[in-house]
Each structure stands twice: as structure tokens, then as C-alpha cells.
Motif scaffolding. Structure first.
Motif, PDB file in Angstrom:
ATOM      1  N   ALA A 124       6.034 -17.862  20.601  1.00  0.00           N
ATOM      2  CA  ALA A 124       5.029 -16.403  21.882  1.00  0.00           C
ATOM      3  C   ALA A 124       4.163 -16.727  21.974  1.00  0.00           C
ATOM      4  O   ALA A 124       3.541 -16.556  23.045  1.00  0.00           O
ATOM      5  CB  ALA A 124       4.856 -14.818  20.869  1.00  0.00           C
ATOM      6  N   GLU A 128       4.093 -19.815  24.690  1.00  0.00           N
ATOM      7  CA  GLU A 128       4.356 -19.164  25.946  1.00  0.00           C
ATOM      8  C   GLU A 128       3.463 -17.928  26.474  1.00  0.00           C
ATOM      9  O   GLU A 128       3.472 -17.143  27.544  1.00  0.00           O
ATOM     10  CB  GLU A 128       5.726 -18.724  25.890  1.00  0.00           C
ATOM     11  CG  GLU A 128       6.976 -19.640  25.880  1.00  0.00           C
ATOM     12  CD  GLU A 128       7.844 -19.193  25.276  1.00  0.00           C
ATOM     13  OE1 GLU A 128       8.237 -18.040  25.411  1.00  0.00           O
ATOM     14  OE2 GLU A 128       9.453 -20.206  24.336  1.00  0.00           O
ATOM     15  N   LYS A 129       2.825 -17.497  25.365  1.00  0.00           N
ATOM     16  CA  LYS A 129       1.478 -16.459  26.221  1.00  0.00           C
ATOM     17  C   LYS A 129       2.165 -15.290  25.819  1.00  0.00           C
ATOM     18  O   LYS A 129       2.033 -14.389  27.815  1.00  0.00           O
ATOM     19  CB  LYS A 129       1.206 -17.077  27.349  1.00  0.00           C
ATOM     20  CG  LYS A 129      -0.239 -18.382  26.742  1.00  0.00           C
ATOM     21  CD  LYS A 129      -1.442 -18.848  27.413  1.00  0.00           C
ATOM     22  CE  LYS A 129      -2.109 -19.934  27.789  1.00  0.00           C
ATOM     23  NZ  LYS A 129      -2.732 -20.311  26.430  1.00  0.00           N
ATOM     24  N   ARG A 130       2.602 -14.872  24.950  1.00  0.00           N
ATOM     25  CA  ARG A 130       3.125 -14.032  25.960  1.00  0.00           C
ATOM     26  C   ARG A 130       3.481 -12.598  24.325  1.00  0.00           C
ATOM     27  O   ARG A 130       3.458 -13.392  22.511  1.00  0.00           O
ATOM     28  CB  ARG A 130       4.997 -13.800  26.131  1.00  0.00           C
ATOM     29  CG  ARG A 130       5.568 -14.210  24.767  1.00  0.00           C
ATOM     30  CD  ARG A 130       6.930 -14.489  25.038  1.00  0.00           C
ATOM     31  NE  ARG A 130       8.251 -15.496  24.395  1.00  0.00           N
ATOM     32  CZ  ARG A 130       8.514 -15.237  23.595  1.00  0.00           C
ATOM     33  NH1 ARG A 130       7.862 -14.292  22.505  1.00  0.00           N
ATOM     34  NH2 ARG A 130       8.741 -15.684  22.546  1.00  0.00           N
ATOM     35  N   PRO A 131       3.659 -11.279  24.378  1.00  0.00           N
ATOM     36  CA  PRO A 131       4.152 -10.526  23.088  1.00  0.00           C
ATOM     37  C   PRO A 131       4.611 -11.427  22.274  1.00  0.00           C
ATOM     38  O   PRO A 131       6.023 -11.585  22.646  1.00  0.00           O
ATOM     39  CB  PRO A 131       4.252  -8.819  23.033  1.00  0.00           C
ATOM     40  CG  PRO A 131       3.399  -8.906  24.522  1.00  0.00           C
ATOM     41  CD  PRO A 131       3.932 -10.747  24.943  1.00  0.00           C
ATOM     42  N   ASN A 142       8.200 -10.573  19.528  1.00  0.00           N
ATOM     43  CA  ASN A 142       9.016  -9.922  19.446  1.00  0.00           C
ATOM     44  C   ASN A 142       9.865 -10.452  17.941  1.00  0.00           C
ATOM     45  O   ASN A 142      10.798 -10.503  18.107  1.00  0.00           O
ATOM     46  CB  ASN A 142      10.676  -9.662  20.110  1.00  0.00           C
ATOM     47  CG  ASN A 142      11.681  -8.406  20.287  1.00  0.00           C
ATOM     48  OD1 ASN A 142      10.928  -7.547  19.736  1.00  0.00           O
ATOM     49  ND2 ASN A 142      12.540  -9.177  20.906  1.00  0.00           N
TER      50      ASN A 142
END
Ligand code: T3D
Length: 263
Positions: free
Chosen positions: A250, A253-256, A258
Motif C-alpha cells: 500500500a 502503491e500510494k493507497r490505503p 486493507n
């Protein structure tokens, strides 16, 4: 039909545990102890539980041992507190060892053993109007429910002694300033702040939070070398969890993230 002394509900990863004797300010008795132990069974065994929120019904969090119970009858035999404390001690150890975070949502006064129960949780969030009271000196007892162990470590020896020996209530804001609790919040923001904190922890990498709890608990007795060894062992275990891979993925990939919370 009599009301349950402890009410539990599990939803969205959050196990909410409410001590439910508002007319006695949620004082501890056998039924409360049994109710909290049953809640800890759920917390330990149900993978759907990722965080516990412990709170009180009505205007108090918990006023400590029920002083109106039969063991305190005037003129009766000197009460044997050993059995009572065996129960609470086992409960407090289970709380500290639970591999999931416990939030104490201190909605009002936390006195005597009730203060110990709150402080034994991982994060204590309190209403600004709530108070913490080491009430024991008022009735000729010593602080128990882990308070003599927790307080010097949390707030230092001088404050721990003054707090216990003078048996004066400490406001939530003071408790926060002393490092005794995580946060004091405005009364009208309390429910929303507790919910936000619980939701956040319900989506956290639960397994590694459990390992953090192990490390923090051991750090209170370990020397540096032993603690470094323990950190290494627990870190290797954390790195074996799917949440480690997810967290790093995460980030890249620069995402929150999970997180599943699984080992
Ligand atoms: O077995 C063992 O004893 C060993 C374990 C010991 C652990 C302990 O926790 S010992 C310490 C026990 N707790 C206390 O000493 C605290 C006693 N309570 C208070 O000092 C005050 O109630 C508070 C400071 C917590 C709150 O004061 P306030 O003025 O807001 O409320 P209140 O009017 O005193 O209490 C409201 C009602 O709750 C009242 O009942 P009533 O008059 O309306 O019928 C009061 O008697 C009751 N209550 C409050 N605390 C307890 C309690 N009833 C039974 N046990 C209590 N601990």
C-alpha cells in the motif's frame, strides 16, 4: 427479569462491553466479573473481534468494588478479600495479555478498582467531566487492581503516592497531562471520538498490535538486551503476516492499506 450486569455487542470488528449497574455507579461484583470474563472469552476466540471498547452505563465508568455487598455487612465477620482479588487479578492479566487492543471509554468517574480496570486498558479516552479516584485510602485499603504497579510507571512515583494517599479525584484533563490516559475529550464529542478510535483500530493490523502488547508488557520488566531480543523475535513474527506485505504494498502503491488483522 433482572438486567445483565454486563452487556456486550459485536459489530464491524468492535466488541462493545458495557458495565450495566448504573444505580451502583457500575460497582464491581461477581456478576460484573463474570460478564467481563465472558466478554474476554469472545474477544479471545472470535476472529470477528478486532478491538474491545469497555465502558459504563449511565453517569459513571465504574466505582470499584461494590461496598454494599454482603461481605461488608456491619457487625459481620472481617471480609476475606483474597477471593475477590484473585478474580480481579486474573481478569486484569487477561486484559493485558489479550492480543487485541482494549479501549477504556471512561464516561464518568473511575474509582477504586474501577480506576485500575480503566488504566489496565491499552488506550484510555475520557470525557472531560470524568474523574479518576484512588478511593482506597478513604476506606483503609491500599490501591489494588494493578494501580500500585501501573501508576508509578505512568505518572512517576511522587504523583502516584500523592494521588493514592490523598485519595482526591483527578480530572481527565489532568490525567492526560500527567500521561495517565491517552486523551480527554469534550463531553459532547465523546461518543463520536470513541467510535472513530474504535473504527480505526478495527481496521488496523490486529495481529501486530497484539505483538506490540506483548512487547510493551515485557518491557516493564526486561533489561535492554532482553527487550531487543524480544523485539527481534516479535518483529520476525509480524513480518510473516499478510498485513506486513499489504502495508508495504500500500505504501509503494500510494493507497490505503486493507489489513485483515490475521497472523
Ligand atoms: O473486595 C474488595 O473490596 C477488594 C477490592 C477492592 C477494590 C476496590 O475497588 S475498593 C474501593 C471501592 N470503591 C470506593 O471506595 C468508591 C466508593 N464510591 C465513591 O466514593 C463515590 O460514590 C464516587 C466518588 C465514586 C461517586 O460519588 P458521587 O457523589 O458522584 O455519587 P454517590 O452519591 O456517592 O453514589 C451514587 C450511588 O452509587 C449511591 O447509592 P444511593 O445512595 O443512590 O443508593 C452510592 O452508594 C452508590 N455507590 C457508589 N459507589 C459504590 C456504590 N455502591 C456500592 N459500591 C460502591 N463502590
Amino acid at each position: 427479569m433482572s438486567q445483565a450486569a454486563v452487556v456486550t455487542s459485536l459489530a464491524d470488528g468492535i466488541l462493545r462491553v458495557t458495565i450495566n449497574r448504573p444505580e451502583r455507579l457500575n460497582a464491581l461484583n461477581e456478576a460484573v466479573w463474570r460478564g467481563i470474563m465472558a466478554a474476554l472469552d469472545i474477544a479471545e476466540q472470535d476472529a470477528g473481534c478486532r478491538v474491545v471498547v469497555l465502558t459504563g452505563a449511565g453517569r459513571a465508568f465504574c466505582a470499584g468494588q461494590d461496598l454494599s455487598s454482603e461481605v461488608y455487612v456491619k457487625g459481620g465477620p472481617q471480609p476475606d478479600l483474597g477471593l475477590v482479588l484473585d478474580r480481579y487479578n486474573g481478569m486484569l492479566l487477561r486484559m493485558r495479555r489479550l492480543p487485541k487492543p482494549i479501549i477504556a471509554a471512561v464516561n464518568g468517574v473511575a474509582a477504586g478498582g474501577g480506576a485500575g480496570v480503566a488504566l489496565a486498558c491499552d488506550l484510555v479516552i475520557a470525557k472531560r467531566s470524568a474523574t479518576f479516584l484512588q478511593a482506597f485510602a478513604k476506606i483503609g485499603l491500599i490501591p489494588d487492581c494493578a494501580s500500585t504497579w501501573l501508576l508509578p510507571r505512568m505518572i512517576g512515583d511522587a504523583r502516584a503516592r500523592g494521588h493514592a494517599m490523598l485519595a482526591e479525584p483527578i480530572k481527565a484533563e489532568q490525567a492526560e497531562a500527567w500521561g495517565m490516559i491517552w486523551k480527554a475529550v469534550d463531553d459532547d464529542q465523546f461518543d463520536a471520538e470513541v467510535a472513530a478510535l474504535a473504527e480505526r483500530l478495527a481496521m488496523a493490523p490486529t495481529h501486530s498490535l497484539g505483538l506490540q502488547k506483548q512487547a510493551f508488557l515485557a518491557s516493564l520488566d526486561n533489561d535492554l538486551a532482553a527487550q531487543l531480543d524480544l523485539e527481534k523475535r516479535l518483529q520476525i513474527e509480524a513480518a510473516g503476516s499478510p498485513d506486513y506485505l499489504e502495508g508495504v504494498g500500500a505504501f509503494i502503491e500510494k493507497r490505503p492499506a486493507n489489513f485483515t488483522g490475521k497472523a
